[in-house]
Design a protein around this motif. Structure first.
Motif, PDB file in Angstrom:
ATOM      1  N   THR A  48     -10.401  -0.780  -0.782  1.00  0.00           N
ATOM      2  CA  THR A  48     -10.474   0.242   0.268  1.00  0.00           C
ATOM      3  C   THR A  48      -9.151   0.988   0.389  1.00  0.00           C
ATOM      4  N   GLY A  49      -8.051   0.260   0.367  1.00  0.00           N
ATOM      5  CA  GLY A  49      -6.746   0.901   0.453  1.00  0.00           C
ATOM      6  C   GLY A  49      -6.527   1.875  -0.685  1.00  0.00           C
ATOM      7  N   ARG A  50      -6.957   1.488  -1.853  1.00  0.00           N
ATOM      8  CA  ARG A  50      -6.818   2.350  -3.025  1.00  0.00           C
ATOM      9  C   ARG A  50      -7.652   3.620  -2.881  1.00  0.00           C
ATOM     10  N   ILE A  51      -8.886   3.478  -2.392  1.00  0.00           N
ATOM     11  CA  ILE A  51      -9.759   4.639  -2.194  1.00  0.00           C
ATOM     12  C   ILE A  51      -9.157   5.572  -1.150  1.00  0.00           C
ATOM     13  N   GLU A  52      -8.670   4.998  -0.053  1.00  0.00           N
ATOM     14  CA  GLU A  52      -8.085   5.819   1.005  1.00  0.00           C
ATOM     15  C   GLU A  52      -6.870   6.600   0.500  1.00  0.00           C
ATOM     16  N   ARG A  53      -6.050   5.958  -0.307  1.00  0.00           N
ATOM     17  CA  ARG A  53      -4.869   6.649  -0.861  1.00  0.00           C
ATOM     18  C   ARG A  53      -5.267   7.698  -1.906  1.00  0.00           C
ATOM     19  N   ASP A  54      -6.125   7.302  -2.832  1.00  0.00           N
ATOM     20  CA  ASP A  54      -6.476   8.199  -3.934  1.00  0.00           C
ATOM     21  C   ASP A  54      -7.250   9.435  -3.483  1.00  0.00           C
ATOM     22  N   PHE A  55      -8.092   9.262  -2.459  1.00  0.00           N
ATOM     23  CA  PHE A  55      -8.965  10.361  -2.032  1.00  0.00           C
ATOM     24  C   PHE A  55      -8.563  10.946  -0.684  1.00  0.00           C
ATOM     25  N   ASP A  56      -7.439  10.463  -0.118  1.00  0.00           N
ATOM     26  CA  ASP A  56      -6.936  10.957   1.160  1.00  0.00           C
ATOM     27  C   ASP A  56      -8.044  10.975   2.216  1.00  0.00           C
TER      28      ASP A  56
END
Length: 88
Positions: A48-56
Motif C-alpha cells: 500500500t505504501g508503495r502504491i501511495e507513493r508511486d501513484f500519489d
C-alpha cells in the motif's frame, strides 16, 4: 492513468514481500484471501505504501482493513485512482 490490474498487484506483492513457497500467484487468485496467499498485514501495508507513493494517491485505511482479497484491494485502489483523475 490506466486501471491498476491484478498483474500490477502481483508484481508489487512479489517485490515488496516476496512469494510464499507453494503459492502460485499466477493461478486464479483474485478471490483468494491474502492470508491464504501468504501475505500478512505487514506485506499489504508495504504494498500500500508503495502504491501511495508511486501513484500519489491516499488509500482509505478502514477500507484497506476490509479488502482481504486481491479483487477487493484492486477495487479500492482503482476507486482512489479514479477520484484523483476526476479531481485533476
Amino acid at each position: 492513468m490506466r486501471q491498476f490490474e491484478l498483474d500490477d498487484l502481483k508484481a508489487l506483492l512479489r517485490e515488496c514481500a516476496g512469494e510464499e513457497e507453494g503459492v502460485d500467484l499466477d493461478g486464479d487468485v483474485v478471490d483468494v484471501p491474502f492470508a491464504e496467499l501468504g501475505y500478512d498485514s505487514l506485506a499489504i501495508l508495504q504494498t500500500t505504501g508503495r502504491i501511495e507513493r508511486d501513484f500519489d494517491v491516499a488509500l482509505d485505511e478502514e477500507a484497506l482493513d476490509e479488502a482481504d482479497t486481491p479483487r477487493a484491494y484492486l477495487e479500492l485502489v482503482n476507486r482512489a485512482l479514479a477520484a484523483v483523475r476526476t479531481a485533476a
